[in-house]
Design an enzyme around this catalytic site. Structure first.
Site, PDB file in Angstrom:
ATOM      1  N   ASP A   1      -2.446   4.594   2.807  1.00  0.00           N
ATOM      2  CA  ASP A   1      -3.369   3.455   2.763  1.00  0.00           C
ATOM      3  C   ASP A   1      -4.624   3.655   3.615  1.00  0.00           C
ATOM      4  O   ASP A   1      -5.499   2.792   3.638  1.00  0.00           O
ATOM      5  CB  ASP A   1      -2.661   2.181   3.265  1.00  0.00           C
ATOM      6  CG  ASP A   1      -1.553   1.725   2.327  1.00  0.00           C
ATOM      7  OD1 ASP A   1      -1.589   2.086   1.136  1.00  0.00           O
ATOM      8  OD2 ASP A   1      -0.665   0.992   2.789  1.00  0.00           O
TER       9      ASP A   1
ATOM     10  N   LYS B   1      -5.536  -5.082   3.889  1.00  0.00           N
ATOM     11  CA  LYS B   1      -5.549  -4.996   2.417  1.00  0.00           C
ATOM     12  C   LYS B   1      -4.394  -5.784   1.839  1.00  0.00           C
ATOM     13  O   LYS B   1      -3.354  -6.001   2.487  1.00  0.00           O
ATOM     14  CB  LYS B   1      -5.493  -3.547   1.931  1.00  0.00           C
ATOM     15  CG  LYS B   1      -4.217  -2.759   2.288  1.00  0.00           C
ATOM     16  CD  LYS B   1      -3.051  -2.957   1.345  1.00  0.00           C
ATOM     17  CE  LYS B   1      -1.785  -2.266   1.832  1.00  0.00           C
ATOM     18  NZ  LYS B   1      -0.563  -2.674   1.129  1.00  0.00           N
TER      19      LYS B   1
HETATM   20  O1  C5P Z   1       1.915   7.269   3.473  1.00  0.00           O
HETATM   21  P1  C5P Z   1       2.634   6.419   4.448  1.00  0.00           P
HETATM   22  O2  C5P Z   1       3.016   7.174   5.697  1.00  0.00           O
HETATM   23  O3  C5P Z   1       1.947   5.132   4.764  1.00  0.00           O
HETATM   24  O4  C5P Z   1       3.998   5.997   3.745  1.00  0.00           O
HETATM   25  C1  C5P Z   1       5.059   5.420   4.446  1.00  0.00           C
HETATM   26  C2  C5P Z   1       6.314   5.499   3.615  1.00  0.00           C
HETATM   27  O5  C5P Z   1       6.216   4.645   2.484  1.00  0.00           O
HETATM   28  C3  C5P Z   1       6.619   6.875   3.048  1.00  0.00           C
HETATM   29  O6  C5P Z   1       7.335   7.667   3.955  1.00  0.00           O
HETATM   30  C4  C5P Z   1       7.451   6.537   1.813  1.00  0.00           C
HETATM   31  O7  C5P Z   1       8.779   6.228   2.184  1.00  0.00           O
HETATM   32  C5  C5P Z   1       6.822   5.227   1.338  1.00  0.00           C
HETATM   33  N1  C5P Z   1       5.807   5.442   0.297  1.00  0.00           N
HETATM   34  C6  C5P Z   1       6.212   5.838  -0.964  1.00  0.00           C
HETATM   35  N2  C5P Z   1       5.281   6.033  -1.949  1.00  0.00           N
HETATM   36  C7  C5P Z   1       3.976   5.821  -1.698  1.00  0.00           C
HETATM   37  C8  C5P Z   1       3.534   5.403  -0.426  1.00  0.00           C
HETATM   38  C9  C5P Z   1       4.498   5.224   0.561  1.00  0.00           C
HETATM   39  O8  C5P Z   1       7.412   6.033  -1.212  1.00  0.00           O
HETATM   40  N3  C5P Z   1       3.092   6.021  -2.680  1.00  0.00           N
END
Ligand code: C5P
Length: 306
Positions: free
Chosen positions: A140, A13
């Site tokens: 994602d 993406k």
């Molecule tokens: O959800 P995911 O594990 O992919 O997110 C990885 C990191 O990216 C989170 O721990 C956070 O630090 C950051 N993040 C965020 N806000 C979001 C998505 C991700 O701060 N909406």
């Protein structure tokens, strides 16, 4: 007897728009984003096994964890627990999406693993159930299941399909080495703190002009409205990205953007021929690592062989 081997593809993406709100108490940030799936795919081959095991080949394979930190492994365990099945799987990942590149390669692996295990284990989950599991695995992952083009809100996991006309041609410039997503969000928070919070959109929103450009199939208008709140933070952590973006713009890209939290950069071309010119120009300029061409929107995670 069902299949003993299932192959699933899931797309990379890019965020065509990424508006980031203030840091929430849980550490995440509220987003308003437009996800767009590209024809750059991870392939996951799932075969029956006694335990959940993973092997990896392809781009950046040596950087991918083989234990429970692997998102595809976590997806298999999550599905088994949810559906109450006592089954194993060998997940073989064929990687084409840069690792830690801001293009959701790990999320694509997780989405593909969910779809593959659901087929292999005959758990027959509905789309909604897979989406719920996907959202728990990462912000994602639901979009990697969904594919196409969609507006994402919440932490990015709440999706609404966007209307899109036509096909867009992209060039992806991969950087040498990845960037950590939490580091990039952290850098954005620091930059905003330094600026006295004046740039914080309390309620992030997607630019209406970008959605109108997508509906109209107007690549030029789309190129001029691409926007990513994480871009400056990624460029601060990796200053060379500014040269990459500038080189693509100088070569006539309709738009140039860091993808998600970076460090991959994407460039919008007028058509397939222009994409080839851009790719050659970027290679000659020596401003990035590998260069790929891709089209979007691409479909979400789906079985391609069983
Ligand atoms: O959800 P995911 O594990 O992919 O997110 C990885 C990191 O990216 C989170 O721990 C956070 O630090 C950051 N993040 C965020 N806000 C979001 C998505 C991700 O701060 N909406």
């Amino acid at each position: 007897m069902g299949p003993s081997r299932v192959t699933v593809r899931a797309p990379a993406k890019v965020n065509l728009a990424l508006a980031v709100g203030p840091r929430r108490p849980d550490g995440y940030h509220d987003l308003a984003t437009v996800f767009h799936a590209l024809s750059l795919y991870e392939e996951v081959v799932a075969t029956t096994a006694d335990d959940v095991v993973v092997t990896v080949e392809g781009l950046g394979a040596e950087l991918v964890p083989l234990d429970d930190d692997n998102l595809a492994v976590r997806a298999a365990h999550a599905l088994a627990a949810y559906a109450g099945v006592d089954a194993g799987v060998h997940l073989h990942l064929r990687k084409s999406i840069p690792v830690a590149g801001g293009m959701a390669g790990g999320s694509a692996d997780a989405a593909a693993a969910l779809v593959a295990c659901d087929a292999l284990w005959h758990t027959g989950l509905g789309r909604g159930e897979l989406e719920t599991l996907a959202a728990r695995l990462g912000s994602d992952v639901p979009f990697a299941l969904h594919g196409g083009t969609a507006v994402g809100t919440g932490r990015g996991e709440r999706l609404t399909p966007a209307l899109v006309s036509g096909t867009y041609h992209w060039v992806v410039a991969v950087a040498d080495g990845g960037l950590s997503t939490p580091d990039v969000y952290g850098e954005l928070d620091r930059m905003r703190d330094r600026d006295g919070g004046s740039v914080d959109p309390d309620c992030p929103a997607v630019p209406p002009r970008l959605l109108a450009a997508l509906r109209a199939g107007d690549a030029e208008a789309l190129g001029s409205t691409l926007a990513n709140d994480l871009q400056d933070a990624a460029c601060r952590l990796r200053p060379g990205l500014r040269d990459t973006l500038e080189a693509g713009s100088d070569l006539g890209a309709l738009g140039a953007l860091v993808s998600g939290s970076g460090p991959s950069c994407v460039f919008l071309a007028r058509d397939a021929e222009h994409a080839l010119d851009l790719a050659l120009g970027l290679a000659t300029a020596e401003v990035c690592g590998d260069i790929h061409r891709a089209t979007g929107p691409a479909p979400g995670a789906r079985v391609v062989a069983a």
